[in-house]
Design a protein around this motif. Structure first.
Motif, mmCIF file in Angstrom:
data_model
loop_
_atom_site.group_PDB
_atom_site.id
_atom_site.type_symbol
_atom_site.label_atom_id
_atom_site.label_comp_id
_atom_site.label_asym_id
_atom_site.label_seq_id
_atom_site.Cartn_x
_atom_site.Cartn_y
_atom_site.Cartn_z
ATOM 1 N N ALA A 13 -0.726 -20.900 -45.193
ATOM 2 C CA ALA A 13 -0.221 -20.828 -46.570
ATOM 3 C C ALA A 13 0.696 -19.627 -46.751
ATOM 4 N N MET A 14 0.313 -18.481 -46.166
ATOM 5 C CA MET A 14 1.170 -17.288 -46.267
ATOM 6 C C MET A 14 2.484 -17.500 -45.523
ATOM 7 N N ALA A 15 2.424 -18.133 -44.358
ATOM 8 C CA ALA A 15 3.644 -18.398 -43.585
ATOM 9 C C ALA A 15 4.570 -19.345 -44.342
ATOM 10 N N LEU A 16 4.000 -20.348 -44.987
ATOM 11 C CA LEU A 16 4.805 -21.279 -45.773
ATOM 12 C C LEU A 16 5.473 -20.555 -46.948
ATOM 13 N N CYS A 17 4.703 -19.714 -47.647
ATOM 14 C CA CYS A 17 5.276 -18.928 -48.757
ATOM 15 C C CYS A 17 6.426 -18.063 -48.255
ATOM 16 N N LEU A 18 6.200 -17.376 -47.133
ATOM 17 C CA LEU A 18 7.225 -16.494 -46.591
ATOM 18 C C LEU A 18 8.460 -17.270 -46.148
ATOM 19 N N ALA A 19 8.259 -18.420 -45.524
ATOM 20 C CA ALA A 19 9.392 -19.228 -45.063
ATOM 21 C C ALA A 19 10.231 -19.730 -46.239
ATOM 22 N N VAL A 20 9.564 -20.215 -47.277
ATOM 23 C CA VAL A 20 10.302 -20.701 -48.451
ATOM 24 C C VAL A 20 11.027 -19.552 -49.135
ATOM 25 N N MET A 21 10.342 -18.391 -49.256
ATOM 26 C CA MET A 21 10.990 -17.222 -49.859
ATOM 27 C C MET A 21 12.223 -16.808 -49.073
ATOM 28 N N ALA A 22 12.079 -16.690 -47.763
ATOM 29 C CA ALA A 22 13.193 -16.262 -46.919
ATOM 30 C C ALA A 22 14.350 -17.261 -47.002
ATOM 31 N N GLY A 23 14.020 -18.538 -46.961
ATOM 32 C CA GLY A 23 15.063 -19.558 -47.064
ATOM 33 C C GLY A 23 15.784 -19.515 -48.397
ATOM 34 N N ALA A 24 15.025 -19.379 -49.474
ATOM 35 C CA ALA A 24 15.633 -19.350 -50.813
ATOM 36 C C ALA A 24 16.524 -18.131 -50.982
ATOM 37 N N VAL A 25 16.050 -16.982 -50.531
ATOM 38 C CA VAL A 25 16.847 -15.759 -50.667
ATOM 39 C C VAL A 25 18.092 -15.825 -49.776
ATOM 40 N N PHE A 26 17.939 -16.316 -48.551
ATOM 41 C CA PHE A 26 19.075 -16.417 -47.630
ATOM 42 C C PHE A 26 20.160 -17.332 -48.206
ATOM 43 N N VAL A 27 19.751 -18.508 -48.662
ATOM 44 C CA VAL A 27 20.716 -19.451 -49.227
ATOM 45 C C VAL A 27 21.390 -18.843 -50.455
ATOM 46 N N ASN A 28 20.605 -18.159 -51.291
ATOM 47 C CA ASN A 28 21.163 -17.538 -52.497
ATOM 48 C C ASN A 28 22.176 -16.452 -52.136
#
Length: 162
Positions: A13-28
């Motif tokens: 769950a923590m890895a999924l949160c981190l992956a989505v966060m990193a992806g969202a910030v990178f794309v932004n």
């Protein structure tokens, strides 16, 4: 569910949160600097996921003995088993008290947040303090079990001062 399975679930769950966060910030960042426009929801989503990730990690760390233990303060009591047992029970009781206080405050914030929504994603604002309440409830329950069972403090830490 076994302890290993619970740990794997929390880590996933923590890895999924981190992956989505990193992806969202990178794309932004790419959209903002490359094309002059970003995704407004990226910041809100990242904040929400970060809060959940922190409290999931805090909950998973408790049974593994990875929270501050101050074992250097307890080491002198090793030769005095009755005193060590009493201080250990006091530590578990204080942990339980801290969880009750945190849980009460977090629940109040959950109730307040039910009537409001986030600006961009429109999720209930109660989702931000909810993980604090769940974390306090889970750690409080584990501390209560430790208190009732008289679980000893683990002295197997690598560092003398934590």
């Amino acid at each position: 569910m076994s302890r290993a399975a619970t740990t794997r679930l929390a880590e996933s769950a923590m890895a999924l949160c981190l992956a989505v966060m990193a992806g969202a910030v990178f794309v932004n960042v790419v959209l903002r600097y490359g094309f002059g426009e970003g995704i407004a929801a990226s910041e809100e989503l990242s904040r929400l996921l970060f809060v959940w990730m922190v409290f999931i990690g805090g909950t998973a760390a408790y049974p593994a003995g990875q929270h501050m233990a101050f074992t250097s303060l307890l080491r002198p009591l090793r030769g005095k088993p009755a005193m060590l047992k009493a201080v250990t029970r006091l530590i578990h009781a204080l942990t339980l008290l801290a969880c009750v206080l945190l849980g009460q405050g977090a629940w109040q914030q959950v109730v307040v947040g039910l009537d409001s929504h986030s600006t961009v994603l429109n999720y209930p604002a109660a989702l931000l303090p909810l993980p604090a309440f769940l974390c306090a409830a889970a750690i409080g329950l584990m501390a209560l079990v430790d208190l009732l069972r008289g679980k000893a403090i683990d002295f197997g830490h690598d560092s003398e001062v934590e």
